[in-house]
Design a protein around this motif. Structure first.
Motif, PDB file in Angstrom:
ATOM      1  N   THR A  90       0.853  -1.297  -0.033  1.00  0.00           N
ATOM      2  CA  THR A  90      -0.114  -0.065  -0.101  1.00  0.00           C
ATOM      3  C   THR A  90       0.759   1.256   0.166  1.00  0.00           C
ATOM      4  O   THR A  90       0.720   2.124  -0.715  1.00  0.00           O
ATOM      5  CB  THR A  90      -0.813  -0.030   1.346  1.00  0.00           C
ATOM      6  OG1 THR A  90      -1.833  -1.161   1.245  1.00  0.00           O
ATOM      7  CG2 THR A  90      -1.915   1.213   1.196  1.00  0.00           C
ATOM      8  N   TYR A 124      -9.825   3.872  -5.656  1.00  0.00           N
ATOM      9  CA  TYR A 124     -10.462   3.476  -4.663  1.00  0.00           C
ATOM     10  C   TYR A 124     -11.117   2.069  -4.833  1.00  0.00           C
ATOM     11  O   TYR A 124     -11.625   1.811  -5.971  1.00  0.00           O
ATOM     12  CB  TYR A 124     -11.733   4.242  -4.520  1.00  0.00           C
ATOM     13  CG  TYR A 124     -11.615   5.673  -4.336  1.00  0.00           C
ATOM     14  CD1 TYR A 124     -11.045   6.815  -5.239  1.00  0.00           C
ATOM     15  CD2 TYR A 124     -11.430   6.217  -3.094  1.00  0.00           C
ATOM     16  CE1 TYR A 124     -10.778   7.900  -4.951  1.00  0.00           C
ATOM     17  CE2 TYR A 124     -11.085   7.395  -2.706  1.00  0.00           C
ATOM     18  CZ  TYR A 124     -10.604   8.287  -3.748  1.00  0.00           C
ATOM     19  OH  TYR A 124     -10.456   9.663  -3.175  1.00  0.00           O
ATOM     20  N   THR A 132     -12.945   1.727   0.278  1.00  0.00           N
ATOM     21  CA  THR A 132     -11.916   2.609   0.810  1.00  0.00           C
ATOM     22  C   THR A 132     -10.842   2.707  -0.191  1.00  0.00           C
ATOM     23  O   THR A 132     -10.702   2.313  -1.191  1.00  0.00           O
ATOM     24  CB  THR A 132     -11.068   1.956   1.958  1.00  0.00           C
ATOM     25  OG1 THR A 132     -10.461   0.865   1.732  1.00  0.00           O
ATOM     26  CG2 THR A 132     -12.022   1.982   3.053  1.00  0.00           C
ATOM     27  N   LEU A 174      -4.468   8.040   3.083  1.00  0.00           N
ATOM     28  CA  LEU A 174      -4.762   6.816   2.963  1.00  0.00           C
ATOM     29  C   LEU A 174      -6.138   6.399   3.685  1.00  0.00           C
ATOM     30  O   LEU A 174      -6.771   7.159   4.499  1.00  0.00           O
ATOM     31  CB  LEU A 174      -3.884   5.758   3.520  1.00  0.00           C
ATOM     32  CG  LEU A 174      -2.084   5.957   3.320  1.00  0.00           C
ATOM     33  CD1 LEU A 174      -1.329   5.324   4.095  1.00  0.00           C
ATOM     34  CD2 LEU A 174      -2.104   5.583   1.684  1.00  0.00           C
ATOM     35  N   ASP A 175      -6.508   5.200   3.232  1.00  0.00           N
ATOM     36  CA  ASP A 175      -7.995   4.874   4.043  1.00  0.00           C
ATOM     37  C   ASP A 175      -9.025   5.702   3.729  1.00  0.00           C
ATOM     38  O   ASP A 175      -9.754   5.892   4.933  1.00  0.00           O
ATOM     39  CB  ASP A 175      -7.589   4.093   5.232  1.00  0.00           C
ATOM     40  CG  ASP A 175      -6.626   3.147   5.465  1.00  0.00           C
ATOM     41  OD1 ASP A 175      -5.920   3.023   6.322  1.00  0.00           O
ATOM     42  OD2 ASP A 175      -6.761   2.295   4.520  1.00  0.00           O
ATOM     43  N   PRO A 196     -12.913   6.575   2.959  1.00  0.00           N
ATOM     44  CA  PRO A 196     -14.127   5.864   2.745  1.00  0.00           C
ATOM     45  C   PRO A 196     -14.662   6.557   1.654  1.00  0.00           C
ATOM     46  O   PRO A 196     -14.723   7.668   1.479  1.00  0.00           O
ATOM     47  CB  PRO A 196     -14.836   6.077   4.078  1.00  0.00           C
ATOM     48  CG  PRO A 196     -13.898   6.494   5.046  1.00  0.00           C
ATOM     49  CD  PRO A 196     -12.821   7.234   4.548  1.00  0.00           C
TER      50      PRO A 196
END
Length: 763
Positions: free
Chosen positions: A84, A106, A111, A123-124, A126
């Motif tokens: 990642t 995405y 996410t 990062l991450d 939603p």
């Protein structure tokens, strides 16, 4: 010479001068009017041409950006084992190396990662926290589509932007996520502010389907504080109505308005994406200043002739003759190649057909000419057209003609009727054209396709020049299916197709008068009890001779020519007549749903006409459900809800048909005040074929949401007991399909489902 004689001569001379002056004034008026018409046509043609060029620039920008994203996608690793942090760094580096403001990936898990130009990587994130417009195109990418978002203001970027999305595939071939890139609308501003537009005098804006300005030209006639083209007093109410009608039908439209005492010409043309339109504004004087001056000069010349009759009559004759030559050149010749245009070609062919009975007309196009124009540029594409013009001129015999109509469309008139000979000549012409090189590497092969219509001696009276051109175009469309130099001859099958279309359009009005459009009914049942709930009205066309024309053979044509509005009202009348017959026969009537076209739904007297029909047969409007297509919901929701409220106030029920067949969103359900939702048969078909758990979840959630909104649901296309039980378990209210019954003539439906002794259970 006495005074009386002199007075008599002066009187005669005066009368002669007055007569000549009146004649000259009359001639001047006619010439001025003719030049004015040519000026108007020239203005509209130039505006169309320029707007089309700007659309090409916009789509070229889209294609280039999509190509960039697809190229980047091919360099990334989207496997389950990807690192990642490493992936985020690559994404950040890629974004900084391109012109995009922000890029992101995405995954289908919900996410994502995004990198903003000259900022850190996030990062991450939603997906459901992103703006709705981004969620829409992410979903499209997850569904395997490339997409362009609507223009919106990004709070995090503090800038008005738009975005692209493309699907990203994992090693197993499944969609792993969506790759996004956001860009500033300044790219559109740069395109629209290109000073080459309309001789540097034009103003081209981009507007939305509701009339809001999305991107504005720096130069403008409409004030900057005006946010919508319908605001202010620029357009009259009549012109506003015309513009709204054109936008609702996704068609082009010319209009005009006055500002600061000056007349402005307006051209509105759909871009073809997200309901965007190009809005071109200019004055006839600015757009055709040279020609405009010619008109003014001509008028002054004819006025001056009153003072200098002999000299100016001669001068006027010369000007008129010169103008006539110029107008004939414009009217009958193509400015790019110098060849005849379609008008000149048609005139020559008509004259030839009076003497020669056997011949053929060929329609010729370059394959993927739009692609050539965009990739190699307009100049190279124009050179190709001039090369093609030269080859055609060299390969035609005496008394054979050719022309360029528009774009890459050429027509040939050949004194040939033998298929083999025509094939040989066209093969030779196409091979010579294909030798042209668009670049120095000679690695792009130019391909062409032709449609041929032949006229023999026996057909000479039935096949006019226009017929031959039309037939050759029919054959050309068939030839487009091949991916090589191809020639297709107009034959019996194409003739039958053309005959059917001609029959439909020429007989539709009489068929309506003769009641050849028949009412068929397909029942709808409650899924929980199996009881009959109502029916959907469907149309079938049975001619006086007993021939059946199926809906897919006439409905598309009716939607194009607008006849669908009359047919919809006719079917509403037939439904109310049938319900009246049930009531008069002592039969308990059931509700009937009727399809309504967009064209009819927005007519100003639509509600009034429906009420007249129900009052005519004394039918409660509550027995009528009006089905509208989801495409209406993509337009002005507020205006649509206003019309729905008017109908519901009268007692009608409103159903949204084919939900899920196009660009439906759950937001649609929350925005529209409908009574019923019809799930597109594609939902059930995909679920039945693939047993897709995700698809099942989607259907269940839609049904659950409709219940919370007090909207009933109808599932179309139920063909098996298994499908019926599955939908019943999901909570769907009603079912419709061949499992219960095919569409039946109204009389047969009545006998089978409504008569006291009939069985109400599914057949």
């Amino acid at each position: 010479m006495n005074e009386k004689f002199i007075q008599k001569r002066l009187k005669k001379l005066t009368l002669f001068v007055a007569f000549i002056s009146l004649v000259i004034l009359l001639i001047g008026g006619l010439v001025s009017a003719a030049l004015g018409r040519v000026l108007e046509e020239s203005t509209e043609t130039q505006m169309k041409s320029e707007v089309e060029q700007y659309k090409t620039y916009i789509f070229h920008q889209f294609d280039a950006d999509f190509q960039t994203l697809h190229t980047l996608e091919s360099f990334f690793d989207f496997s389950d084992s990807m690192d990642t942090d490493s992936f985020a760094q690559k994404l950040y580096d890629s974004n900084n190396q391109n012109h995009f403001i922000r890029m992101g990936f995405y995954s289908t898990s919900g996410t994502g990662i995004r990198a903003t130009l000259n900022h850190s990587v996030e990062l991450d994130i939603p997906v459901n926290t992103l703006p709705e417009v981004l969620q829409e195109i992410i979903q499209k990418a997850w569904d395997g589509e490339d997409a362009v978002s609507r223009i919106f203001y990004d709070e995090t970027l503090q800038e008005t932007v738009y975005a692209y999305s493309i699907p990203v595939y994992a090693d197993n071939g499944q969609v792993a996520g969506a790759l996004l890139a956001s860009d500033s609308i300044e790219i559109f501003s740069d395109i629209l502010n290109d000073q080459s537009a309309l001789n540097g005098q034009g103003y081209i804006h981009m507007i939305g389907g509701n009339g809001d300005f999305l991107v504005r030209s720096e130069s403008r006639a409409i004030k900057k504080d005006v946010k919508n083209i319908y605001e202010g007093t620029y357009f009259t109410e009549k012109e506003k109505t015309r513009l709204k009608s054109a936008i609702s039908q996704e068609s082009s439209c010319f209009s005009s308005f006055q500002y600061n005492g000056e007349d402005y010409k307006v051209f509105l043309d759909p871009v073809g994406i997200n309901g965007w339109y190009l809005f071109c504004v200019n004055t006839t004087q600015q757009l055709n200043s040279t020609f405009y001056q010619i008109v003014l000069t001509t008028r002054m010349v004819f006025f001056g002739i009153l003072l200098l009759i002999v000299l100016l009559v001669f001068y006027g004759y010369r000007i008129l003759r010169q103008s006539n030559r110029q107008l004939r050149q414009i009217a009958y010749h193509d400015t790019l190649t110098g060849a005849n245009n379609l008008a000149g070609f048609t005139q020559k062919v008509r004259d030839s057909l009076e003497k020669i009975k056997e011949c053929s007309v060929v329609s010729m196009n370059i394959r993927q000419f739009k692609f050539i124009n965009e990739i190699f540029g307009r100049d190279r594409a124009d050179d190709l057209l001039r090369h093609m013009n030269q080859i055609l001129r060299q390969n035609l015999s005496e008394r054979e003609y050719y022309c360029r109509d528009s774009g890459d469309s050429f027509f040939l008139y050949l004194l040939e009727t033998d298929h083999t000979r025509i094939q040989q000549r066209l093969d030779s012409i196409m091979n010579q054209i294909s030798l042209y090189s668009l670049d120095t590497r000679h690695n792009y092969q130019i391909l062409l396709y032709c449609g041929v219509a032949i006229r023999t001696g026996e057909e000479s009276e039935d096949h006019t020049c226009e017929d031959l051109i039309t037939h050759s175009i029919f054959a050309l469309h068939t030839a487009k299916g091949n991916h090589q130099n191809s020639i297709w001859f107009y034959n019996l099958d194409l003739h039958k197709q053309e005959q059917l279309e001609n029959y439909v359009e020429s007989h539709m009005n009489q068929a309506l008068k003769d009641q050849e459009f028949r009412l068929f009914l397909q029942p709808k049942f409650y899924l929980d009890s199996g009881n009959l709930e109502g029916a959907e009205a469907l149309v079938r066309w049975t001619t006086q001779e007993g021939k059946t024309i199926f809906p897919d053979q006439f409905i598309p044509l009716f939607e194009k020519n607008g006849f669908c509005a009359r047919l919809d009202l006719y079917m509403a009348d037939q439904v109310c007549r049938q319900i009246r017959e049930w009531i008069d026969s002592g039969i308990q009537p059931v509700p009937v749903s009727i399809n309504q076209s967009k064209l009819l739904f927005y007519e100003s007297d639509y509600v009034e006409n429906l009420c007249k029909i129900t009052e005519k047969y004394q039918i409660p409007p509550s027995l009528i459900t009006l089905e509208i297509l989801e495409g209406l919901a993509l337009e002005n929701v507020e205006e649509l809800n206003t019309r729905i409220a008017q109908l519901q106030e009268k007692g009608f029920h409103i159903s949204l048909d084919d939900f899920g067949s196009g660009y439906s969103t759950l937001n649609t359900l929350g925005s529209l005040h409908i009574d019923e939702l019809k799930l597109d048969r594609g939902f059930l078909s995909e679920l039945s074929l693939t047993h897709n758990d995700s698809q099942r979840v989607i259907i269940e959630e839609i049904i659950s949401l409709t219940k919370k909104l007090y909207i009933s649901t109808v599932a179309e296309g139920i063909e098996t007991l298994e499908s019926a039980e599955l939908l019943k378990s999901m909570g769907c209210d009603l079912g419709q399909g061949y499992y219960y019954s095919r569409p039946l003539p109204a009389k047969e439906f009545t006998e089978k489902f409504l008569c006291p002794k009939s069985q109400k259970e599914p057949s």
